[in-house]
Design an enzyme around this catalytic site. Structure first.
Site, PDB file in Angstrom:
ATOM      1  N   GLY A 128      10.875 109.761  27.757  1.00 46.81           N
ATOM      2  CA  GLY A 128      10.945 108.478  26.360  1.00 46.81           C
ATOM      3  C   GLY A 128      10.838 109.549  25.437  1.00 46.81           C
ATOM      4  O   GLY A 128      10.673 109.362  24.444  1.00 46.81           O
ATOM      5  N   ASP A 129       9.436 110.318  25.642  1.00 45.66           N
ATOM      6  CA  ASP A 129       8.663 110.638  24.589  1.00 45.66           C
ATOM      7  C   ASP A 129       9.289 111.464  23.938  1.00 45.66           C
ATOM      8  O   ASP A 129       9.062 111.752  22.556  1.00 45.66           O
ATOM      9  CB  ASP A 129       7.525 111.834  25.543  1.00 45.66           C
ATOM     10  N   SER A 181      11.951 111.082  33.783  1.00 48.96           N
ATOM     11  CA  SER A 181      10.936 111.062  33.388  1.00 48.96           C
ATOM     12  C   SER A 181      10.608 110.169  32.203  1.00 48.96           C
ATOM     13  O   SER A 181      10.497 110.083  31.419  1.00 48.96           O
ATOM     14  CB  SER A 181      10.444 112.379  33.616  1.00 48.96           C
ATOM     15  N   LYS A 182       8.893 110.006  32.433  1.00 48.36           N
ATOM     16  CA  LYS A 182       8.824 109.474  31.094  1.00 48.36           C
ATOM     17  C   LYS A 182       8.100 110.768  29.831  1.00 48.36           C
ATOM     18  O   LYS A 182       8.598 110.200  28.837  1.00 48.36           O
ATOM     19  CB  LYS A 182       6.915 109.853  31.836  1.00 48.36           C
ATOM     20  N   ARG A 183       8.720 112.417  30.833  1.00 46.60           N
ATOM     21  CA  ARG A 183       8.769 112.977  29.362  1.00 46.60           C
ATOM     22  C   ARG A 183      10.273 112.141  28.867  1.00 46.60           C
ATOM     23  O   ARG A 183      10.029 112.956  27.191  1.00 46.60           O
ATOM     24  CB  ARG A 183       8.915 114.191  30.196  1.00 46.60           C
TER      25      ARG A 183
END
Length: 503
Positions: free
Chosen positions: A265-266, A261-263
């Site tokens: 990556g962050d 998920s995008k999370r």
RNA sequence: GGUCCGUUUGUCUAGGGGUCAGGACGGUAGAUUCUCAGUCUACAGACGACGGUUCGAUUCCGUCACGGACUACCA
């Protein structure tokens, strides 16, 4: 074999995730391998989740990756329109066909009523399913009198059209990747095919479009596998031959559980999207991080597929020749950002120094430096093999452009001895006397001096590096000073001596 | 909870009834060097568990465990 036609059918609900890019890539590779066509269809039937800019982002992403669309909104084609919003009327007609044949029916239950039924079942430890077991007791054209539901219709009461899933029937179907699967219809529900807002759901639109667009192979994410039996049933109701299906395993988080998920990556500092997403909550992209598209594509292709040989580096052209859907794995792949960097490293090594110099010049321009391309090529030859990205070159060579502002205290403590000052002064005058300073790169003048005097190489070179670089890192000293020149070298020695010499 | 899918080193994976279970990333060590990085060489590390079938199973079958997807008038 009939003409191979595959489609990539994303929803414009935000930036395209790298999992989506991989799905597009596999579709594209499969098409090209089989002399087929790659179709891009935009599935924008959900008005509520539509995001401005997403469609353009999808197209730009594919374009950056080198995935060429054969038929689509911009490319045209004989089976358009390629945006589902523009096909609205088609779905209405096909929904009616199913109602007329008795394979679908009108349902008037409100979302609130259904929600409350679901909650009630949940509290009783059960799952509410809208199907043969329950539909007789619900508000629809199967359970109520014809005159009554026809009147509801003419009154304009909101309704949806549901598929009438048969009771207790085993459905057999094939998936190219997973083989034969059997599901009993009793575990399935009467899915909504047509929404009360006049738009179809994915299930209807998808099937109608794939059929009308003569799609031969549906290659999509594993999240669709549970609805495959429904799709097979709907094809059967229409009397159409279904396409071949292949459900791709998902991309998983680098650590922990669940899908990428995008999370993640962050949290771990790597992009989850191909390009920078500039709207709303922004997101990093591979392109902007300095990845080459061919490296990115290569990395993605090998995540879940392998050629069966030990070759790992493939151009997209080579991929289209080597790709085979049979060699796609069954299990989810954990995404490894380290390996992604490795791929870029490989591709950077293959670039010529001249190409890299051009790229670096652009980068340096942003930093306010304007350096001759030939000098940049020399610089690149010194650090090329140690970097994975063009921006790394700057990090590795910033001291080529500017004198150190501070000196590493640790190094001073460890390396700066009583005789360091006098040794550097001696070295300084030696260098100053050199007529052809650039030759210091290859001429062993300094080495010879050290040998003749019987000095310790490390004792001299380390403090020399300290005053030139500021700390102990970088390429060979002679390469550095040859590049920065005599004047700058002497200046840095003087500055270093005046600052550190006091210690 | 239910349905379906999956499970080879930390990660991506090859393989397949009898193999030294192969490669890559990452890790560790040594070599190289004025430093870092790199490079080269070496090393460590895997068939989820338990039952069967079999002369023999990591490979076939079953059970369990674990992981995943789905379970919306979202795709």
């Amino acid at each position: 074999m009939a003409q191979v036609r595959v489609r990539f059918a994303p929803s414009p609900t935000g930036p395209l995730h790298i999992g989506g890019v991989r799905t597009a890539l596999y579709n594209y590779l499969f098409a090209k391998k089989n002399d087929g066509l790659f179709i891009l269809r935009i599935e924008d039937t959900d008005k509520a989740r539509f995001v401005e800019g997403a469609e353009k982002y999808i197209m730009e992403s594919l374009n950056w990756c080198g995935i060429i669309v054969d038929e689509g909104i911009n490319e045209g084609g004989d089976y358009g329109p390629y945006r589902q919003i523009d096909r609205k009327e088609i779905y209405r007609q096909y929904a009616d066909i199913l109602v007329d044949s008795g394979d679908a029916y009108y349902a008037f239950d409100t979302p609130e009523q259904l929600e409350s039924l679901r909650r009630k079942s949940e509290n009783a430890g059960q799952t509410f399913i809208y199907n043969a077991a329950t539909r007789e007791s619900l508000d629809n054209s199967v359970s109520i009198q014809e005159a009554v539901w026809k009147e509801k219709l003419t009154r304009g009461e909101p309704y949806v059209i549901r598929y009438k899933m048969p009771h207790n029937e085993d459905i057999h179907f094939d998936d190219i990747i997973r083989g034969n699967i059997v599901v009993n219809t009793s575990t399935l529900d009467d899915k909504v095919l047509f929404k009360s807002d006049g738009m179809p759901t994915y299930h209807l639109a998808n099937i109608v479009d794939d059929h009308l667009m003569k799609i031969s192979h549906v290659i999509r994410g594993e999240e669709w596998l549970p609805s495959l039996p429904l799709h097979v049933m709907v094809y059967r109701s229409y009397g159409w031959d279904p396409p071949h299906f292949a459900h791709l395993p998902l991309l998983l988080k680098p650590d922990g559980k669940g899908k990428l998920s995008k999370r993640d990556g962050d949290k771990m500092g790597f992009p989850v999207f191909p390009l920078f997403w500039p709207y709303g909550e922004t997101a990093k992209g591979y392109r902007e991080e300095g990845y080459y598209p061919d490296a990115f594509v290569n990395m993605l292709a090998l995540l879940g597929w392998n050629p069966g040989t030990e070759q790992e580096i493939f151009s997209i052209k080579e991929l289209t020749e080597a790709f085979s859907i049979d060699r796609v794995g069954k299990s989810g792949s954990r995404f490894d950002p380290e390996k992604a960097k490795w791929f870029n490293h490989q591709y950077l090594q293959k670039r010529s120094n001249n190409q890299l110099a051009l790229e670096l010049r652009e980068f340096l321009r942003a930093q306010g430096y304007h350096i001759d391309i030939v000098r940049l090529e020399v610089l690149i030859s010194l650090v090329k093999e140690r970097v994975s990205f063009v921006k790394d070159i700057w990090e590795q060579t910033d001291f080529f452009f500017k004198a150190p502002e501070t000196y590493d205290q640790e190094v001073i403590k460890k390396r700066w001895k009583e005789d360091s000052l006098s040794l550097l002064l001696e070295l300084r005058s030696l260098l100053e006397k050199m007529d052809d300073f650039e030759a210091v790169r290859t001429e062993p003048v300094v080495k010879k001096w050290i040998m003749d005097k019987g000095y310790n190489t490390g004792a001299i070179m380390n403090v020399f590096r300290l005053v030139i670089v500021g700390t102990l890192r970088g390429p060979r000293m002679f390469d550095i000073i040859s590049w920065i020149g005599k004047e700058e070298t002497l200046k840095r020695i003087d500055k270093g001596l005046s600052v550190i010499g006091k210690y």
